[in-house]
Scaffold this motif. Structure first.
Motif, PDB file in Angstrom:
ATOM      1  N   ILE A  70       0.914  -1.486  -0.144  1.00 26.97           N
ATOM      2  CA  ILE A  70      -0.066  -0.071  -0.034  1.00 26.97           C
ATOM      3  C   ILE A  70       0.877   1.233  -0.118  1.00 26.97           C
ATOM      4  N   LYS A  71       0.726   1.967  -1.084  1.00 30.56           N
ATOM      5  CA  LYS A  71       1.584   3.192  -1.298  1.00 30.56           C
ATOM      6  C   LYS A  71       1.027   4.211  -0.490  1.00 30.56           C
ATOM      7  N   ALA A  72      -0.361   4.605  -0.580  1.00 30.56           N
ATOM      8  CA  ALA A  72      -1.096   5.730  -0.159  1.00 30.56           C
ATOM      9  C   ALA A  72      -0.684   5.961   1.688  1.00 30.56           C
ATOM     10  N   ALA A 119      -7.288   7.893   1.021  1.00 27.65           N
ATOM     11  CA  ALA A 119      -6.370   7.630  -0.374  1.00 27.65           C
ATOM     12  C   ALA A 119      -6.293   6.216  -0.164  1.00 27.65           C
ATOM     13  N   GLN A 120      -5.911   5.466   0.871  1.00 24.28           N
ATOM     14  CA  GLN A 120      -5.587   3.977   1.084  1.00 24.28           C
ATOM     15  C   GLN A 120      -6.907   3.161   0.692  1.00 24.28           C
ATOM     16  N   LYS A 125      -9.159   4.055  -1.411  1.00 16.94           N
ATOM     17  CA  LYS A 125      -9.345   4.292  -2.729  1.00 16.94           C
ATOM     18  C   LYS A 125      -8.326   3.579  -3.609  1.00 16.94           C
ATOM     19  N   GLU A 126      -7.036   3.294  -2.966  1.00 22.00           N
ATOM     20  CA  GLU A 126      -5.848   2.538  -3.742  1.00 22.00           C
ATOM     21  C   GLU A 126      -6.269   1.201  -3.714  1.00 22.00           C
ATOM     22  N   THR A 162      -9.294   0.214  -6.241  1.00 22.98           N
ATOM     23  CA  THR A 162      -8.537   0.195  -7.401  1.00 22.98           C
ATOM     24  C   THR A 162      -7.819  -1.193  -7.744  1.00 22.98           C
ATOM     25  N   ALA A 163      -6.975  -1.676  -6.782  1.00 23.94           N
ATOM     26  CA  ALA A 163      -6.400  -2.711  -6.824  1.00 23.94           C
ATOM     27  C   ALA A 163      -7.053  -4.303  -6.809  1.00 23.94           C
TER      28      ALA A 163
END
Length: 305
Positions: free
Chosen positions: A51-53, A58-59, A61-62, A65-66
């Motif tokens: 997890i980049k966010a 934002a996490q 949302k990420e 999407t993944a």
């Protein structure tokens, strides 16, 4: 005497240090990693994901999407059913509320349970998400008995090998096997009880491996290596035993026994068969498996008038 005690104490401390270091290392290895869930071989499976966010919204949302993307692994697919369109979501005080379009109500029960479990499992790994609530339109999600599902957390789903959910349901399947001559397909109705964590396509393949009377459509030693669905195509991966069919059956009947059975009962319109992941195959030198196949209902044995 004192020197011996000091040596013994030093050895003891050294052993203790190594032991504690091993325990800490084991804890590090067993600590849960960041992940997303996917469907592999009909069951939920965690796939390592970084997890980049940094921010909570934002996490979320990420990860959404993944989760929508198909993994790179063979025979693995996204947990998102085609009809699971997220219209909006909101995270507030540890509660993630996700609103889906009304088409969500038309998702098959086995797909819906798998998706819900995988989504909740993935989201609740975030420290900011304690509970997840699904809405369909503006109404809370309801189960088959029209009871509100309510808020969910990871404890609502039993975790087992491969993240299997130990709930069961029944289905009436219309399967196609070879007739006695092996030149036509004949229909066989079968009532099966299966885990809701398994896709219906996987259940169909398992049923084609056995038959109470007559030969099954697949050689009995065949192993189903993977079953997945993407874009209305069912991908069936079998091992090399599939190529050793010793039954007196037309090769076309064997192939379309699989294709017709999956399309009749599943949620797809084509079937791609591979052997150990390879599709560049002429099955018994008669049937081209290089492309997904549509059902062929002309192969059905006609009832005597």
């Amino acid at each position: 005497m004192t020197e011996k005690k000091n040596v013994r104490m030093l050895v003891f401390l050294l052993i203790l240090t190594v032991f504690l270091s091993g325990c800490k290392e084991q804890e590090r290895e067993e600590a849960p990693k960041e992940f997303v869930t996917c469907i592999h071989d009909g069951s939920l499976e965690k796939v390592s994901y970084r997890i980049k966010a940094k921010a909570a919204d934002a996490q979320v949302k990420e990860l959404i999407t993944a989760l929508k993307k198909d993994p790179k692994e063979e025979a693995a697919s996204s947990i998102f059913p085609e009809k699971a369109e997220i219209e909006s979501w909101k995270l507030e005080k540890g509660r993630l509320v996700v609103s889906f379009g009304k088409e969500y109500a038309n998702i098959s029960p086995q797909e819906e349970v798998l998706f819900r479990a995988g989504f909740v499992e993935t989201m609740t790994q975030l420290s900011s998400v304690e509970k997840v609530l699904f809405l369909v339109g503006e109404e809370p999600l309801k189960d088959r008995e029209q009871r509100e599902v309510g808020e969910m957390d990871r404890e609502d789903f039993l975790e087992n090998t491969g993240l299997l959910l130990q709930t069961y349901q029944s289905a009436s399947l219309k399967l196609y096997y070879a007739n006695k001559k092996g030149d036509r397909l004949e229909e066989e109705q079968r009532l099966v009880r299966y885990s809701s964590s398994s896709s219906i396509e996987k259940v169909i393949l398992e049923q084609l491996l056995k038959r109470e009377e007559g030969d099954p459509i697949l050689p009995e030693n065949t192993k189903v290596l993977g079953v997945s669905v993407r874009n209305q195509v069912c991908y069936v991966n079998l091992d090399e035993e599939f190529l050793k069919n010793t039954y007196a059956v037309d090769p076309k009947i064997t192939i379309y026994g699989i294709v017709n059975s999956v399309i009749e009962n599943g949620k797809v319109d084509r079937v791609q068969i591979s052997v150990n992941g390879d599709t560049n195959i002429q099955y018994l030198e008669k049937v081209d498996l290089s492309k997904p196949l549509k059902a062929d209902w002309k192969l059905l044995e006609k009832e005597e008038e």
